[in-house]
Enzyme design. Structure first.
Site, PDB file in Angstrom:
ATOM      1  N   THR A 164       0.840  -1.189   0.000  1.00 53.76           N
ATOM      2  CA  THR A 164       0.000   0.000   0.000  1.00 53.76           C
ATOM      3  C   THR A 164       0.876   1.239   0.000  1.00 53.76           C
ATOM      4  O   THR A 164       2.019   1.207   0.465  1.00 53.76           O
ATOM      5  CB  THR A 164      -0.944   0.024   1.218  1.00 53.76           C
ATOM      6  N   ARG A 165       0.337   2.319  -0.532  1.00 56.06           N
ATOM      7  CA  ARG A 165       1.014   3.611  -0.415  1.00 56.06           C
ATOM      8  C   ARG A 165       0.075   4.640   0.231  1.00 56.06           C
ATOM      9  O   ARG A 165       0.298   5.843   0.122  1.00 56.06           O
ATOM     10  CB  ARG A 165       1.501   4.091  -1.779  1.00 56.06           C
ATOM     11  N   HIS A 183      -9.262  -1.890   3.171  1.00 57.32           N
ATOM     12  CA  HIS A 183      -7.972  -2.565   3.317  1.00 57.32           C
ATOM     13  C   HIS A 183      -7.991  -3.507   4.527  1.00 57.32           C
ATOM     14  O   HIS A 183      -7.461  -4.625   4.478  1.00 57.32           O
ATOM     15  CB  HIS A 183      -6.857  -1.533   3.511  1.00 57.32           C
ATOM     16  N   ARG A 231      -7.801  -3.986  -6.457  1.00 55.11           N
ATOM     17  CA  ARG A 231      -8.752  -3.909  -7.565  1.00 55.11           C
ATOM     18  C   ARG A 231      -8.157  -3.148  -8.752  1.00 55.11           C
ATOM     19  O   ARG A 231      -8.351  -3.517  -9.902  1.00 55.11           O
ATOM     20  CB  ARG A 231     -10.036  -3.225  -7.091  1.00 55.11           C
ATOM     21  N   HIS A 277      -7.641   1.991   5.057  1.00 58.14           N
ATOM     22  CA  HIS A 277      -9.039   2.262   5.372  1.00 58.14           C
ATOM     23  C   HIS A 277      -9.768   0.959   5.691  1.00 58.14           C
ATOM     24  O   HIS A 277      -9.157  -0.126   5.732  1.00 58.14           O
ATOM     25  CB  HIS A 277      -9.728   3.053   4.251  1.00 58.14           C
TER      26      HIS A 277
END
Length: 580
Positions: A389-390, A397, A483, A394
């Site tokens: 992730t960058r 996630h 996604r 949330h």
């Protein structure tokens, strides 16, 4: 009697020997067979350095390959060779010296090879521009009685592989797959060491390109007198990944052969899957200072000479093709295409020796692949899922990672701190968010948080595979694919990423991708879910949108609990208010 054997691939350049050797080695390793691959180009670089291409030198090269292969087979390994080896007599000589010898003739019509050839060497040879080219004006003597013949112009890679496997099974050299899986499971039940159960690095070896001790001192002294190539942020990030083995099996920036095959086929020249070019772009002036066969010093943006590079190649890429193939776009407004166009017009290839790594931005939260692997082993994990992730995590996630953790022993939260996208939240702020979320909502004994120097290239599905292979080197057996993973639009989202992964045999990639539907807040359930688990039509869903999150933060509006845990929302809200 030795249980080892030799698989000798022979055929014209470009016929697919290296690709099939890589596919076969991955399958045999999955069946518990110890495999070593002697690739023709790598042998030329090391074992046969200095030999030319006369018949005598070609025969000497083949005899050296055969000698090493025989020793490996005698020690119980499967030794694979993937060299043209054009002359029948010297191949038959190796057969006579080796007890269990399987010759695989990889044939393909020259016109088809010419169409495949990314460098156009066949067309030049056919036009008389290149002399002594094997298969055109230099002889290739096909085997008379090979154990297996495959025609890669008429068969798919998978069909050719199946032929070879059937022959090896019939000879009794390898067990059938169902027998091998049973043996591997039985062995796994007896294994006490978690290290032995961790996924192997990509290509089989976790590299370490950092010089130490006296060797480092000698290289640092030499670097002071070498021509200098200045690294940009992307170059620094890639060098760090190379240094620590996160890009294993790469030993440096790609030469033209590897680059062209990766762009066109998502494979290295030796056949291993690889989806993203790792290249060093330079200016015209810098390229003139870098002589083939010489060395250059790589200099970071803060002025340190951080590595010595052995320059083995210098070439001018087709960036328009790279943009289309790798990024799936040619629009100059696409961030990946824009970055590609801004970079230097030429690429340098060659091995690197790192002498001065940058100090970690987050000490204790930035572990190298050897460190994550040691941690996983100490925890007794073998099934580890990685999450790239960058952004702050949330509720969507959180749902994906928690679901994945149900399948695996442990979870590696692996945020990127390499080159990022415009508007991305700073890593220091993200760290506070990760720590707040993990301390309250995840079992600490089953999760490891560690930053990764990988950056975002906006290459969508190809980048999803790249991130998976990098995490494989860190010890992850599974990887969550987003996604719209590292893309700029859902049209190149998970469905396309699934096609990229599916284009390889699972044993070639090793790491298992986990694809999830987009998560949302279900009004019916009152919790985060996906269309697979929540009833109701779109009106019963509250989207968890990155665009909407950034809009709310920019306007100073509160983040709803359907998007973030309250502790994370408070950290982000406070930071945004302070920045206004």
């Amino acid at each position: 009697m030795s249980t080892g054997f030799v698989v000798w691939f022979t055929g014209l350049s470009g016929a697919g020997k290296s690709t099939l050797a890589a596919m076969l080695s991955a399958e045999l390793r999955a069946r518990g067979v110890h495999v070593e691959v002697l690739d023709g180009d790598e042998v030329r670089t090391h074992l046969s350095k200095g030999l030319g291409f006369s018949r005598e030198d070609r025969d000497t090269n083949v005899r050296r390959i055969g000698f090493v292969a025989k020793l490996l087979a005698r020690a119980g390994a499967c030794a694979m060779t993937a060299a043209i080896s054009p002359y029948r007599a010297v191949r038959d000589e190796q057969r006579a010296h080796t007890e269990r010898f399987v010759e695989v003739f990889v044939t393909c019509a020259v016109p088809t090879l010419a169409e495949r050839d990314p460098k156009g060497l066949y067309k030049k040879a056919l036009a008389g521009e290149i002399k002594h080219f094997t298969g055109v004006d230099d002889p290739y003597e096909a085997p008379e009685r090979p154990e297996v013949t495959v025609d890669t112009g008429l068969e798919t890679k998978e069909e050719s592989l199946a032929k070879i496997l059937r022959a090896l099974e019939a000879l009794g050299y390898v067990p059938a797959r169902h027998e091998a899986m049973g043996a591997v499971e039985a062995m796994g039940a007896m294994e006490a060491s978690s290290l032995s159960r961790l996924i192997r690095p990509h290509g089989g070896e976790l590299l370490d390109l950092c010089a130490r001790g006296e060797r480092r001192e000698r290289l640092a002294e030499r670097a002071e007198g070498l021509p200098v190539i200045d690294l940009d942020e992307r170059g620094e990030s890639d060098l760090e990944l190379l240094a620590i083995g996160a890009c294993s099996p790469l030993r440096g920036f790609m030469n033209e052969k590897d680059y062209l095959r990766v762009v066109r086929e998502m494979r290295l020249e030796n056949g291993l899957p690889w989806s993203i070019p790792i290249t060093l772009a330079v200016s015209e002036d810098e390229a003139q200072r870098a002589s083939i066969g010489g060395q250059v010093a790589l200099r970071s943006r803060d002025g340190r000479r951080v590595a010595v590079m052995e320059v083995s190649d210098r070439f001018r890429p087709d960036k328009e093709r790279e943009a289309r193939e790798v990024h799936g776009a040619s629009d100059p407004a696409h961030p990946g295409v824009a970055s590609l166009r801004r970079s230097g017009p030429l690429y340098l290839g060659g091995e690197v020796h790192v002498i001065d790594r940058a100090p970690p931005r987050f000490p204790g939260k930035q572990r190298d692949p050897r460190e994550t692997r040691a941690h996983f082993a100490a925890q007794g994990w073998s099934r580890v899922v990685g999450f790239q992730t960058r952004n702050p995590m949330h509720r969507g996630h959180e749902h994906l990672t928690r679901t994945a953790l149900e399948l695996c022993d442990g979870l590696l939260i692996h945020p990127s701190i390499g080159p990022s996208g415009e508007g991305d939240i700073p890593a220091e702020l993200r760290l506070r968010c990760y720590e707040a979320l993990l301390s309250g909502y995840f079992p600490s004994e089953r999760v490891l948080l560690s930053f990764c120097p990988v950056g975002v290239r906006f290459a969508g599905p190809r980048e999803a595979l790249h991130h998976a292979l990098v995490r494989k080197n860190y010890g992850c057996s599974h990887f969550i694919v987003g996604r719209d993973h590292a893309g700029v639009g859902a049209e190149r989202g998970a469905e396309s990423a699934e096609r990229v992964f599916a284009s390889f045999a699972p044993s070639e990639i090793g790491v298992e991708p986990l694809f999830f539907e987009e998560a949302f807040h279900s009004i019916v359930l009152g919790e985060t879910a996906t269309t697979r688990t929540a009833p109701g039509d779109p009106s019963a869903r509250v989207a968890i949108s990155g665009t909407e999150i950034r809009r709310l933060l920019a306007r100073g509006e509160p983040l709803p609990p359907t998007m973030f845990r309250p502790e994370v929302a408070a950290i982000l809200g406070e930071a945004m208010r302070a920045a206004r």
